[in-house]
Design an enzyme around this catalytic site. Sequence first.
Site, PDB file in Angstrom:
ATOM      1  N   HIS A 104      -2.668  45.628 -19.379  1.00 30.97           N
ATOM      2  CA  HIS A 104      -1.983  44.342 -19.489  1.00 30.97           C
ATOM      3  C   HIS A 104      -0.928  44.441 -20.589  1.00 30.97           C
ATOM      4  O   HIS A 104      -1.219  44.946 -21.685  1.00 30.97           O
ATOM      5  CB  HIS A 104      -3.001  43.236 -19.826  1.00 30.97           C
ATOM      6  N   ASP A 140      -7.639  38.970 -17.002  1.00 28.42           N
ATOM      7  CA  ASP A 140      -7.161  39.495 -18.286  1.00 28.42           C
ATOM      8  C   ASP A 140      -8.115  39.197 -19.444  1.00 28.42           C
ATOM      9  O   ASP A 140      -7.684  38.943 -20.577  1.00 28.42           O
ATOM     10  CB  ASP A 140      -5.754  38.927 -18.630  1.00 28.42           C
ATOM     11  N   GLN A 168       4.380  52.534 -24.807  1.00 25.60           N
ATOM     12  CA  GLN A 168       3.007  52.625 -25.318  1.00 25.60           C
ATOM     13  C   GLN A 168       1.983  52.532 -24.189  1.00 25.60           C
ATOM     14  O   GLN A 168       0.911  53.132 -24.256  1.00 25.60           O
ATOM     15  CB  GLN A 168       2.757  51.546 -26.377  1.00 25.60           C
ATOM     16  N   GLU A 169       2.306  51.767 -23.136  1.00 21.44           N
ATOM     17  CA  GLU A 169       1.415  51.721 -21.970  1.00 21.44           C
ATOM     18  C   GLU A 169       1.225  53.130 -21.431  1.00 21.44           C
ATOM     19  O   GLU A 169       0.102  53.552 -21.104  1.00 21.44           O
ATOM     20  CB  GLU A 169       2.002  50.825 -20.876  1.00 21.44           C
TER      21      GLU A 169
HETATM   22  C1  GRF Z   1       3.165  47.058 -16.455  1.00 21.35           C
HETATM   23  O1  GRF Z   1       3.900  46.364 -17.416  1.00 21.35           O
HETATM   24  C2  GRF Z   1       1.703  46.742 -16.586  1.00 21.35           C
HETATM   25  O2  GRF Z   1       1.307  46.476 -17.891  1.00 21.35           O
HETATM   26  C3  GRF Z   1       1.570  45.491 -15.753  1.00 21.35           C
HETATM   27  O3  GRF Z   1       2.454  45.679 -14.679  1.00 21.35           O
HETATM   28  C4  GRF Z   1       3.478  46.579 -15.049  1.00 21.35           C
HETATM   29  C5  GRF Z   1       3.455  47.693 -14.060  1.00 21.35           C
HETATM   30  O4  GRF Z   1       4.523  48.605 -14.239  1.00 21.35           O
HETATM   31  N1  GRF Z   1       0.200  45.294 -15.379  1.00 21.35           N
HETATM   32  P1  GRF Z   1       4.500  49.986 -13.479  1.00 21.35           P
HETATM   33  O5  GRF Z   1       4.421  49.682 -11.991  1.00 21.35           O
HETATM   34  O6  GRF Z   1       3.321  50.763 -13.964  1.00 21.35           O
HETATM   35  O7  GRF Z   1       5.803  50.646 -13.826  1.00 21.35           O
END
Ligand code: GRF
Length: 211
Positions: A104, A140, A168-169
């Site tokens: 998230h 969430d 960071q993700e």
């Molecule tokens: C990301 O920002 C994630 O946090 C949210 O949806 C977006 C997905 O982006 N759940 P991607 O498809 O991984 O580029």
Amino acid sequence: MKIVILISGRGSNMQALLEADLPVEFACVISNRADAKGLEIAAAHGVPTCMLNHRDYPDRAAYDTALAAEIDRHAPDLVILAGFMRVLSDAFVQYFERRLINIHPALLPAFPGLNTHERAIAGGVKLHGCTVHFVTPEVDAGPILVQAAVPVLPDDTPASLAARVLRQEHRIYPMAVRWFAEGRITWREDGTVAMRGLADATDSALVSPSD
Ligand code: GRF
């Protein structure tokens, strides 16, 4: 460890996972949209793909039943939501409980739901970030595995902040999956997550603004 990833679009988190050299087998990437860019990326990585269009089903329960059946064909140890833009029914979430995770784009429990970057800027917070968590029926709100924080800068737009968070993700999602594969993660009775054999960042802090 077998993994199924669910996507709806761009697939950049999925790509980060596929390229992280994890000790896992990516059994399938499933999208609910035929035009999801991530499907091409998965195929280019040699991962089987599947498209299951929610519009082909009369309601959420019917779609989620079909989706669960498709996932079950691969008998995954872990199901990863990576930008899967659908609310999942309680029955689906309960069926995959403890082996369903999501990322998230906010520091939960702050800013659940959509438009997190806009809301972080509007709220004047100085730190924002992203969270990997187990999925529970409340959206969430499941047990948190790992979070990364980034500064919110004075000139940020939702797009510039989203880009900073997304970097960071791409870092923490592979970390969380590696820990899961290594059996380091325990879902405690109190609904929090314990990690074995990982360093605590005891004295690290991101201060924003900072002089
Ligand atoms: C990301 O920002 C994630 O946090 C949210 O949806 C977006 C997905 O982006 N759940 P991607 O498809 O991984 O580029």
